[in-house]
Design a protein around this motif. Structure first.
Motif, short mmCIF file in Angstrom:
data_model
loop_
_atom_site.label_atom_id
_atom_site.label_comp_id
_atom_site.label_asym_id
_atom_site.label_seq_id
_atom_site.Cartn_x
_atom_site.Cartn_y
_atom_site.Cartn_z
N LEU A 106 -3.34 -11.45 -5.28
CA LEU A 106 -4.02 -11.23 -6.56
C LEU A 106 -4.55 -9.81 -6.66
CD1 LEU A 106 -5.98 -14.61 -6.97
CD2 LEU A 106 -4.01 -13.82 -8.32
N LEU A 107 -5.08 -9.29 -5.54
CA LEU A 107 -5.56 -7.91 -5.53
C LEU A 107 -4.41 -6.93 -5.72
CD1 LEU A 107 -7.78 -5.82 -5.22
CD2 LEU A 107 -7.49 -5.97 -2.73
N VAL A 108 -3.29 -7.19 -5.05
CA VAL A 108 -2.11 -6.32 -5.20
C VAL A 108 -1.65 -6.29 -6.66
CG1 VAL A 108 0.30 -5.97 -4.54
CG2 VAL A 108 -1.37 -6.67 -2.81
N ILE A 109 -1.67 -7.46 -7.30
CA ILE A 109 -1.25 -7.54 -8.71
C ILE A 109 -2.17 -6.70 -9.59
CG2 ILE A 109 -1.06 -9.07 -10.72
CD1 ILE A 109 -0.16 -11.27 -8.73
N SER B 145 0.82 -1.21 0.00
CA SER B 145 0.00 0.00 0.00
C SER B 145 0.86 1.26 0.00
CB SER B 145 -0.94 0.01 1.22
OG SER B 145 -0.21 0.18 2.43
N PHE B 146 1.97 1.26 0.72
CA PHE B 146 2.83 2.44 0.75
C PHE B 146 3.57 2.63 -0.57
CE2 PHE B 146 2.07 2.44 5.28
CZ PHE B 146 2.13 3.78 5.60
N VAL B 147 3.94 1.52 -1.21
CA VAL B 147 4.60 1.64 -2.52
C VAL B 147 3.61 2.19 -3.55
CG1 VAL B 147 5.65 0.36 -4.42
CG2 VAL B 147 6.26 -0.19 -2.06
N MET C 111 8.25 -4.59 -5.93
CA MET C 111 7.40 -4.75 -4.75
C MET C 111 6.68 -6.10 -4.75
SD MET C 111 3.83 -4.51 -4.15
CE MET C 111 3.20 -3.31 -5.33
N LEU C 112 6.17 -6.52 -5.90
CA LEU C 112 5.48 -7.81 -6.00
C LEU C 112 6.43 -8.98 -5.74
CD1 LEU C 112 3.19 -7.18 -9.10
CD2 LEU C 112 2.44 -7.59 -6.75
#
Length: 780
Positions: free
Chosen positions: A700-703, A634-636, A716-717
């Motif tokens: 998956l949501l982050v991607i 989230s910070f990235v 980050m991933l």
């Protein structure tokens, strides 16, 4: 200065300070360091987390106490970012402070204007802003009261004349006695009308308050029910009941979302400070990013409060002779008003003729001139005052009638005879017409084009004449410049309400009308920003959704404004809007990560409260998932470039993005819990599978939120995935993860495959919903 004028003594100053007769004003202050620590530590979320920490401590579940570390570091980060933001703001505030030159104990000293006391003797000259209401005791000057009245005409002040705080000395110099200080000053009284609590118009803040309120209402009854269910109905034992309950409640608290927002806004304040933009109110960054109407003042915003010679119409002289005459008049004059300054810039490299006697400009004659060493008399002034016989000088007035542009026209004439007192010679010979016009701010046309392309309507609201404002608007390319309204002809509120929506150019606007125009635009559903620099702008600035002041303007305007342009440059506005868009779009994107945990934690807590199955998560497991799939990403994501227009409903957007992952987690955990009733799967395996599928859903949501990928997002991933993999393989015991049986592995594989399909299907539906919502917002 007359020798009879005596300044105050130190004793007299001390006495007035004791009586409170100082020029101290109520200005916007940043938080103290103590207050920053208090506000970041003493929060409802921190209190809840401390209670949960103590509960685990009392039952001896020490390794599950790690979640408090995240809370601690979140608080520290929030404090550090806010202190950095405070220091950036304080540095810029110092840049806008001014000092006054006063006579004390027989000596001239410079002091902050807040330290002025009643009856102080102050020295004022061209360019000085009058710091307090005062009376001229020696000398004379011309005062620009446009910040108070909106009118740009200069007012002549002589001995015994009153001068009001907030005005500027445009020409001459004088010595004045302070007659009123602090709250008694004219500018302060107008400012006091705006000193009421303004409702914050931040949609983010409203959304977060709603989410916080909802979580606060839910967390305690659900926690009590879940604890009682485990302890009394499932007979799980006190320690396990506390661990399960704390795990559920920790997941419900979106504390990081608040920290994320505060930190990202603080970073934005620091970034803007480097661009010489002072942010007085944090959430105004969001408001400005959403505005669809910006109300502009002409002077100081579109124009640079300066003039320049735009053209020279020669009549009976060549250009070299004209420039020499103009340079000679400028050098002989003690007054340096905007007209003479424009002439000075135009003739900067021309040597003047020595002046033997000079007659200064006065408001009665409207001209100035003198006799020079070359035997000539040179005079400049308004044509209608210089040439008393219009028929005799018909050529001059015919030339003037051919000028279509809005400019200040100065006639230059010469004579072989001297000036007789206030009477001009009869043998005047026209030399030229000097056309002087307002100097536009650098890059103002590009700035106007930027806002036009972004769909933001620009409205010019000025106290100057309609013709002047119209022509300035035309030159800058503002839409609707051909049609303008004279506000002296607007008599009723109904007419004003109609004009606010119909016109973009407003002339002869009073301070009260400025405020009404802003209110009318807001009533029509617009999000309104207002720029201004004068006391006459204060009421409108206070009513606007976002208020922007110039640092060179009045203190009253700066005090009520949320943003201050330290370099007085309107061209900085696109950068402010871009920073706001980056901030808001990224906060919207990152906040959905925090809501995932909140939503699935509430749903799972309700499910396990009314079943005979033990809650599968422990606090330390949620700490791991939260750190690597929520906190770090989230910070990235929140600090990435993003200049997309802010659209749609913030709350709906973040909930829509969070639901696919939250529902995937809920369905997976409920499925494995139900399967455990028929399959030989232990509670430890249920917990391990729940952790794996939850981490997968969140990743998956982050991607999806990271698309399109760039180097930083890809890194980050990789780091998040690697961190989870290392924790699962090498630190399984620490996080209470166990090796899975063949049946459990099959269940995990099936659930993972279904998660990939279900999540992407639901996210596509959610994405279409968000796009539709944003498009409907644009059409409205």
């Amino acid at each position: 200065m007359s020798e009879s004028i005596q300044g105050l003594t130190s004793a007299e100053v001390a006495e007035r300070q004791r009586q409170g007769k100082t020029n101290a004003a109520v200005t916007l202050k940043t938080k103290s360091i103590k207050r920053i620590f208090y506000d970041n530590i003493c929060t409802l979320f921190n209190l809840i987390n401390v209670v949960l920490f103590v509960s685990l401590l009392l039952v001896g579940s020490y390794k599950n106490l790690l979640f408090i570390g995240v809370v601690f570091f979140n608080t520290i980060i929030g404090i550090i970012q806010e202190i950095r933001s405070k220091r950036s703001v304080d540095k810029l505030t110092i840049l806008t402070e001014t000092k006054a030159e006063v006579l004390r104990d027989g000596k001239t000293v410079q002091i902050p204007k807040e330290e002025l006391v009643l009856d102080d003797i102050i020295f004022l000259s061209r360019g000085n802003q009058i710091p307090a209401d005062c009376v001229v005791v020696d000398g004379s000057c011309k005062v620009n009261e446009s910040l108070l009245t909106g009118e740009s005409d200069l007012i002549e002040k002589a001995e015994c004349d009153e001068m009001l705080s907030g005005s500027f000395i445009s020409a001459g110099k004088c010595c004045a006695r302070v007659a009123r200080v602090g709250a008694d000053c004219y500018a302060a009284k107008i400012n006091s009308e705006a000193k009421y609590i303004k409702k914050n118009n931040s949609r983010i803040l409203r959304s977060f308050k709603f989410i916080i309120k909802l979580c606060t209402i839910i967390i305690f009854p659900i926690g009590a029910l879940l604890f009682c269910s485990h302890l009394f109905f499932q007979h799980a034992g006190l320690q396990q009941s506390v661990i399960s309950t704390v795990a559920a409640l920790v997941g419900m608290i979106p504390g990081g979302m608040i920290l994320l927002t505060s930190s990202v806004l603080a970073v934005s304040i620091i970034r803007l400070s480097r661009k010489k933009v002072l942010v007085n109110e944090m959430y105004c960054i969001e408001t400005l990013a959403r505005v669809d109407v910006i109300c502009l003042d002409k002077t100081g915003t579109l124009t640079a409060d300066a003039m320049h010679v735009s053209d020279l119409i020669t009549i009976n002289a060549d250009e070299a002779e004209i420039k020499t005459a103009l340079s000679s008049v400028h050098h002989a004059s003690e007054d340096i008003n905007v007209t003479l300054q424009a002439i000075a810039d135009y003739t900067n490299d021309i040597s003047p003729v020595v002046c033997n006697r000079f007659t200064p400009f006065s408001s009665e004659t409207k001209w100035s001139g003198g006799e020079y060493a070359d035997g000539k008399t040179y005079i400049i002034g308004a044509a209608e005052f210089v040439f008393s016989d219009k028929e005799k000088y018909r050529e001059v007035f015919d030339r003037i009638s051919e000028i279509s542009d809005t400019v200040r026209i100065i006639a230059l004439v010469k004579s072989d005879r001297p000036i007789d007192g206030q009477k001009l010679p009869d043998d005047l010979s026209p030399m030229a017409l000097v056309l002087i016009k307002d100097t536009m701010r650098e890059n103002v046309n590009q700035t106007v084009d930027y806002f036009k392309k972004q769909g933001v309507t620009l409205k010019v609201i000025s106290g100057d004449s309609v013709q002047t404002v119209r022509n300035i608007a035309k030159e800058t390319g503002i839409e609707g410049a051909d049609r303008a309204v004279d506000m002296t002809e607007i008599k009723t509120d109904e007419q004003l309400d109609e004009a606010a929506e119909k016109y973009n150019i407003f002339g002869r606007v009073t301070p009260a009308q400025k405020k009404k125009l802003v209110l009318a635009l807001k009533a029509h559903g617009h999000s309104v920003a207002m720029t201004g620099d004068g006391v006459n702008d204060v009421l409108a600035l206070k009513e606007a959704d976002c208020s922007v002041a110039m640092a060179s303007g009045s203190e009253a305007a700066r005090n009520v404004s949320q943003l201050v342009l330290v370099d007085n440059d309107f061209a900085a506005m696109p950068e402010v809007v871009a920073e706001g868009r980056r901030t808001i779009n990224n906060i919207e994107r990152s906040s959905s990560l925090y809501l995932v945990k909140t939503i699935y934690s509430i749903l799972l807590a309700l499910f396990f409260t009314f079943t005979a199955i033990t809650y599968p998560f422990e606090p330390i497991q949620l700490t791991l998932i939260g750190a690597l799939t929520i906190g770090f990403p989230s910070f990235v994501l929140a600090l990435q470039p993003n200049r997309n227009i802010v659209k749609g409903n913030f709350t709906l957007n973040i909930i829509a993005r969070a639901l696919p992952a939250a529902i995937s987690v809920f369905l997976n955990v409920v499925t494995v819990a139900v399967l455990s009733l028929t399959q030989p799967i232990s509670h430890a395996e249920i917990s391990t599978i729940a952790v794996y599928v939850t981490a997968l859903s969140c990743l998956l949501l982050v991607i999806r939120l990271s698309l399109p990928l760039n180097a930083l997002r890809s890194t980050m991933l990789v780091l998040s995935t690697a961190g989870l993999t290392i924790a699962f393989i090498f630190f399984g015991k620490l996080f209470n993860l166990v090796f899975l049986s063949p049946n459990a592995i099959i269940i995990l594989c099936v659930l993972s495959a279904l998660t990939l399909v279900i999540f992407n299907l639901m996210y596509s539906i959610a994405d279409r919903f968000i796009r539709k919502n944003k498009n409907q917002t644009i059409k409205r």
